[in-house]
Design a protein around this motif. Structure first.
Motif, mmCIF file in Angstrom:
data_model
loop_
_atom_site.group_PDB
_atom_site.id
_atom_site.type_symbol
_atom_site.label_atom_id
_atom_site.label_comp_id
_atom_site.label_asym_id
_atom_site.label_seq_id
_atom_site.Cartn_x
_atom_site.Cartn_y
_atom_site.Cartn_z
ATOM 1 N N ALA A 1 5.756 -10.074 6.035
ATOM 2 C CA ALA A 1 6.211 -9.201 4.959
ATOM 3 C C ALA A 1 7.606 -8.681 5.278
ATOM 4 O O ALA A 1 7.881 -8.263 6.403
ATOM 5 C CB ALA A 1 5.250 -8.032 4.787
ATOM 6 N N HIS A 2 8.485 -8.730 4.285
ATOM 7 C CA HIS A 2 9.836 -8.177 4.371
ATOM 8 C C HIS A 2 10.015 -7.263 3.169
ATOM 9 O O HIS A 2 10.577 -7.673 2.160
ATOM 10 C CB HIS A 2 10.894 -9.281 4.357
ATOM 11 C CG HIS A 2 10.800 -10.252 5.474
ATOM 12 N ND1 HIS A 2 11.234 -9.977 6.740
ATOM 13 C CD2 HIS A 2 10.292 -11.506 5.527
ATOM 14 C CE1 HIS A 2 11.023 -11.013 7.512
ATOM 15 N NE2 HIS A 2 10.443 -11.957 6.804
ATOM 16 N N GLY A 3 9.482 -6.072 3.256
ATOM 17 C CA GLY A 3 9.494 -5.180 2.096
ATOM 18 C C GLY A 3 8.549 -5.727 1.044
ATOM 19 O O GLY A 3 7.408 -6.048 1.336
ATOM 20 N N GLN A 4 9.043 -5.894 -0.180
ATOM 21 C CA GLN A 4 8.211 -6.449 -1.254
ATOM 22 C C GLN A 4 8.168 -7.973 -1.231
ATOM 23 O O GLN A 4 7.343 -8.574 -1.894
ATOM 24 C CB GLN A 4 8.721 -5.975 -2.600
ATOM 25 C CG GLN A 4 8.554 -4.484 -2.779
ATOM 26 C CD GLN A 4 8.298 -4.139 -4.213
ATOM 27 O OE1 GLN A 4 8.908 -4.707 -5.101
ATOM 28 N NE2 GLN A 4 7.409 -3.209 -4.442
ATOM 29 N N ARG A 5 9.053 -8.569 -0.475
ATOM 30 C CA ARG A 5 9.091 -10.032 -0.393
ATOM 31 C C ARG A 5 8.178 -10.498 0.726
ATOM 32 O O ARG A 5 8.141 -9.917 1.804
ATOM 33 C CB ARG A 5 10.517 -10.501 -0.116
ATOM 34 C CG ARG A 5 10.671 -12.003 -0.129
ATOM 35 C CD ARG A 5 12.103 -12.367 0.114
ATOM 36 N NE ARG A 5 12.515 -11.776 1.381
ATOM 37 C CZ ARG A 5 13.185 -12.418 2.318
ATOM 38 N NH1 ARG A 5 13.551 -13.647 2.136
ATOM 39 N NH2 ARG A 5 13.504 -11.823 3.437
ATOM 40 N N LEU A 6 7.444 -11.559 0.471
ATOM 41 C CA LEU A 6 6.601 -12.177 1.489
ATOM 42 C C LEU A 6 7.158 -13.547 1.819
ATOM 43 O O LEU A 6 7.615 -14.270 0.927
ATOM 44 C CB LEU A 6 5.165 -12.331 0.984
ATOM 45 C CG LEU A 6 4.420 -11.049 0.673
ATOM 46 C CD1 LEU A 6 3.072 -11.370 0.043
ATOM 47 C CD2 LEU A 6 4.223 -10.235 1.934
ATOM 48 N N GLU A 7 7.152 -13.897 3.095
ATOM 49 C CA GLU A 7 7.572 -15.217 3.535
ATOM 50 C C GLU A 7 6.443 -15.851 4.323
ATOM 51 O O GLU A 7 5.702 -15.155 5.019
ATOM 52 C CB GLU A 7 8.809 -15.147 4.433
ATOM 53 C CG GLU A 7 10.086 -15.064 3.693
ATOM 54 C CD GLU A 7 11.282 -15.336 4.585
ATOM 55 O OE1 GLU A 7 12.366 -15.381 4.027
ATOM 56 O OE2 GLU A 7 11.145 -15.502 5.809
ATOM 57 N N ALA A 8 6.323 -17.153 4.212
ATOM 58 C CA ALA A 8 5.365 -17.916 4.996
ATOM 59 C C ALA A 8 6.125 -19.033 5.683
ATOM 60 O O ALA A 8 6.984 -19.684 5.069
ATOM 61 C CB ALA A 8 4.268 -18.479 4.113
#
Length: 86
Positions: free
Chosen positions: A7-14
């Motif tokens: 999680a990067h704030g409201q952004r999610l990365e996979a």
């Protein structure tokens, strides 16, 4: 596990991998609609630039659905690239 989610704030990365390629996917919840669009990028090695993979525009009901679809698109693209180069 195919990929790991951050999680990067409201952004999610996979981030995951397939056949020696690194796969990075990102999504942001559209809070007004509660949907999850996905963007997919692939890199062959750390010295190469990331390539954005064309993914059909869809909105998913969950982050897991979005990332699973993105991962499937990335692996299909990678397998096609490997086949083309062989």
């Amino acid at each position: 596990m195919k990929y790991e989610v951050f999680a990067h704030g409201q952004r999610l990365e996979a981030v995951g991998a397939h056949s020696g390629y690194r796969i990075r996917m990102s999504t942001v919840s559209t809070t007004s609609l509660n949907t999850w669009p996905v963007n997919v990028y692939v890199r062959g090695s750390e010295s190469e630039d990331e390539v954005r993979i064309p993914v059909p525009k869809r909105h998913f009901a969950s982050q897991n659905e979005a990332f699973d679809f993105g991962y499937e698109c990335a692996t299909l693209w990678i397998d096609a690239q490997d086949h083309r180069l062989a």
